[in-house]
Design a protein around this motif. Structure first.
Motif, mmCIF file in Angstrom:
data_model
loop_
_atom_site.group_PDB
_atom_site.id
_atom_site.type_symbol
_atom_site.label_atom_id
_atom_site.label_comp_id
_atom_site.label_asym_id
_atom_site.label_seq_id
_atom_site.Cartn_x
_atom_site.Cartn_y
_atom_site.Cartn_z
ATOM 1 N N LEU A 276 -44.115 -10.825 4.268
ATOM 2 C CA LEU A 276 -42.719 -10.575 4.621
ATOM 3 C C LEU A 276 -42.411 -10.939 6.070
ATOM 4 N N GLY A 277 -41.320 -11.664 6.238
ATOM 5 C CA GLY A 277 -40.760 -11.889 7.557
ATOM 6 C C GLY A 277 -39.661 -10.862 7.773
ATOM 7 N N PHE A 278 -38.606 -11.265 8.477
ATOM 8 C CA PHE A 278 -37.482 -10.359 8.658
ATOM 9 C C PHE A 278 -36.200 -11.162 8.817
ATOM 10 N N LEU A 279 -35.080 -10.500 8.596
ATOM 11 C CA LEU A 279 -33.782 -11.121 8.754
ATOM 12 C C LEU A 279 -33.207 -10.753 10.119
ATOM 13 N N ASP A 280 -32.606 -11.731 10.765
ATOM 14 C CA ASP A 280 -32.019 -11.515 12.088
ATOM 15 C C ASP A 280 -30.652 -10.835 11.935
ATOM 16 N N GLU A 281 -30.692 -9.517 11.693
ATOM 17 C CA GLU A 281 -29.448 -8.778 11.447
ATOM 18 C C GLU A 281 -28.558 -8.735 12.683
ATOM 19 N N LYS A 282 -29.146 -8.785 13.863
ATOM 20 C CA LYS A 282 -28.370 -8.708 15.101
ATOM 21 C C LYS A 282 -27.371 -9.858 15.202
ATOM 22 N N ASN A 283 -27.774 -11.036 14.752
ATOM 23 C CA ASN A 283 -26.911 -12.215 14.845
ATOM 24 C C ASN A 283 -26.322 -12.627 13.493
ATOM 25 N N ALA A 284 -26.391 -11.724 12.511
ATOM 26 C CA ALA A 284 -25.825 -12.021 11.187
ATOM 27 C C ALA A 284 -24.304 -12.082 11.278
ATOM 28 N N THR B 249 -5.478 -23.329 4.374
ATOM 29 C CA THR B 249 -5.370 -22.472 5.549
ATOM 30 C C THR B 249 -6.182 -21.199 5.306
ATOM 31 N N HIS B 250 -6.257 -20.360 6.332
ATOM 32 C CA HIS B 250 -7.060 -19.137 6.191
ATOM 33 C C HIS B 250 -6.524 -18.218 5.098
ATOM 34 N N THR B 251 -5.249 -18.357 4.772
ATOM 35 C CA THR B 251 -4.668 -17.510 3.729
ATOM 36 C C THR B 251 -5.143 -17.918 2.328
ATOM 37 N N ASP B 252 -5.726 -19.122 2.218
ATOM 38 C CA ASP B 252 -6.226 -19.592 0.926
ATOM 39 C C ASP B 252 -7.652 -19.108 0.645
ATOM 40 N N ILE B 253 -8.300 -18.562 1.656
ATOM 41 C CA ILE B 253 -9.672 -18.080 1.494
ATOM 42 C C ILE B 253 -9.663 -16.754 0.741
ATOM 43 N N ILE B 254 -10.482 -16.669 -0.320
ATOM 44 C CA ILE B 254 -10.526 -15.458 -1.129
ATOM 45 C C ILE B 254 -11.869 -14.746 -0.935
ATOM 46 N N GLU B 255 -11.980 -13.577 -1.514
ATOM 47 C CA GLU B 255 -13.154 -12.727 -1.312
ATOM 48 C C GLU B 255 -14.460 -13.433 -1.646
ATOM 49 N N SER B 256 -14.485 -14.158 -2.754
ATOM 50 C CA SER B 256 -15.726 -14.807 -3.200
ATOM 51 C C SER B 256 -16.098 -16.038 -2.381
ATOM 52 N N ASP B 257 -15.215 -16.479 -1.479
ATOM 53 C CA ASP B 257 -15.500 -17.655 -0.656
ATOM 54 C C ASP B 257 -16.450 -17.358 0.494
ATOM 55 N N VAL B 258 -16.600 -16.094 0.852
ATOM 56 C CA VAL B 258 -17.385 -15.766 2.037
ATOM 57 C C VAL B 258 -18.633 -14.955 1.677
ATOM 58 N N ILE B 259 -19.675 -15.145 2.460
ATOM 59 C CA ILE B 259 -20.918 -14.395 2.306
ATOM 60 C C ILE B 259 -21.372 -13.924 3.680
ATOM 61 N N TYR B 260 -22.220 -12.925 3.664
ATOM 62 C CA TYR B 260 -22.792 -12.421 4.911
ATOM 63 C C TYR B 260 -24.155 -13.069 5.078
ATOM 64 N N HIS B 261 -24.324 -13.829 6.151
ATOM 65 C CA HIS B 261 -25.545 -14.634 6.329
ATOM 66 C C HIS B 261 -26.364 -14.141 7.509
ATOM 67 N N ALA B 262 -27.665 -13.952 7.253
ATOM 68 C CA ALA B 262 -28.615 -13.608 8.309
ATOM 69 C C ALA B 262 -29.776 -14.590 8.253
ATOM 70 N N GLN B 263 -30.160 -15.121 9.385
ATOM 71 C CA GLN B 263 -31.224 -16.124 9.451
ATOM 72 C C GLN B 263 -32.589 -15.497 9.206
ATOM 73 N N TRP C 51 -20.407 -13.182 8.875
ATOM 74 C CA TRP C 51 -19.720 -13.646 7.679
ATOM 75 C C TRP C 51 -19.454 -15.140 7.823
ATOM 76 N N THR C 52 -19.650 -15.876 6.748
ATOM 77 C CA THR C 52 -19.426 -17.313 6.783
ATOM 78 C C THR C 52 -18.974 -17.799 5.412
ATOM 79 N N LEU C 53 -18.408 -18.995 5.378
ATOM 80 C CA LEU C 53 -17.981 -19.558 4.103
ATOM 81 C C LEU C 53 -19.199 -19.987 3.290
ATOM 82 N N LYS C 54 -19.205 -19.658 2.016
ATOM 83 C CA LYS C 54 -20.338 -19.938 1.134
ATOM 84 C C LYS C 54 -20.450 -21.419 0.812
#
Length: 221
Positions: free
Chosen positions: A107-115, A134-148, A117-120
């Motif tokens: 097991l490694g680890f996820l860099d939660e400090k620098n995680a 535009t930003h108003t066209d972005i819906i809930e499923s378009d974004v994910i939370y990313h940690a390196q 939200w980004t577009l999937k």
């Protein structure tokens, strides 16, 4: 008898494996996938295999899931990542693999400090930048939370080097598609270790293809 080590990039494997119904099925699918790489002379017709093989160990490299809380940028709702379906599956899978014979969990680890939200979908990002949406066209499923991921690639490289220098195995099978492992593959081959890549039918870069002894997957298309 040739000893074979199988190294699995867990994040890559889980993205490519399409049958994530429950943990037991994922763990069983992983073992089945890996063990198909081990050639028994009595059942093998490959002229290049001159003696039977046995499994040395399966190494599974991954990171524990994110445990922090955040607010979704679109819905503004609180999200507890520790309780998400992805996190629970990951935790259960790690526990299952810890109890599995001849499997080592790294097991490694996820860099939660620098995680963040980004577009999937990268194409969605291009449309936003170009003004097609535009930003108003972005819906809930378009974004994910990313940690390196951190330390996973290093652990894979160190294990390859250690097994090669100590002559613990005759063959290494890497289940991944990452060109970052080229130096480790070159080192193993210089030490006389056969190095096979299983990219699970994903395309690989030419520099990775150049420094392996074969490209083979046991995954059905």
């Amino acid at each position: 008898m040739r000893d074979v080590a199988i190294l699995v990039d867990g994040g890559f494997y889980l993205k490519r494996y399409k049958k994530q119904i429950d943990v037991k099925q994922v763990a069983k699918g992983l073992l089945t996938h890996c063990l198909k790489h081990i050639h028994n002379q009595s059942e093998n017709n490959d002229r290049h295999i001159t003696e039977p093989e046995r499994l040395y160990r399966i190494f599974f490299y991954d990171c524990p899931p994110i445990t922090k809380k955040s607010h979704h940028p679109i819905t503004k709702k609180a999200v507890d990542f520790k309780k998400s379906k992805t996190a629970l599956l990951r935790q259960d899978l790690h526990n299952q693999l810890r109890k599995t014979r001849n499997v080592a969990l790294r097991l490694g680890f996820l860099d939660e400090k620098n995680a963040r939200w980004t577009l999937k979908n990268p194409e969605r990002f291009k449309d936003l930048i170009s003004g097609k949406i535009t930003h108003t066209d972005i819906i809930e499923s378009d974004v994910i939370y990313h940690a390196q991921q951190k330390s996973v690639d290093m652990k894979i490289g160190l294990d390859i080097a250690s097994m090669a220098y100590k002559k613990q195995v005759n063959k290494i099978i890497l289940i991944s598609g990452d060109s970052d492992f080229v130096p480790a593959a070159k080192l193993a081959r210089r030490e006389g270790i056969e190095f096979i890549l299983d990219s699970m039918n994903a395309p690989i870069k030419p520099d990775l293809q150049e420094h392996i002894d074969g490209l083979n997957t046991t995954l059905s298309k």
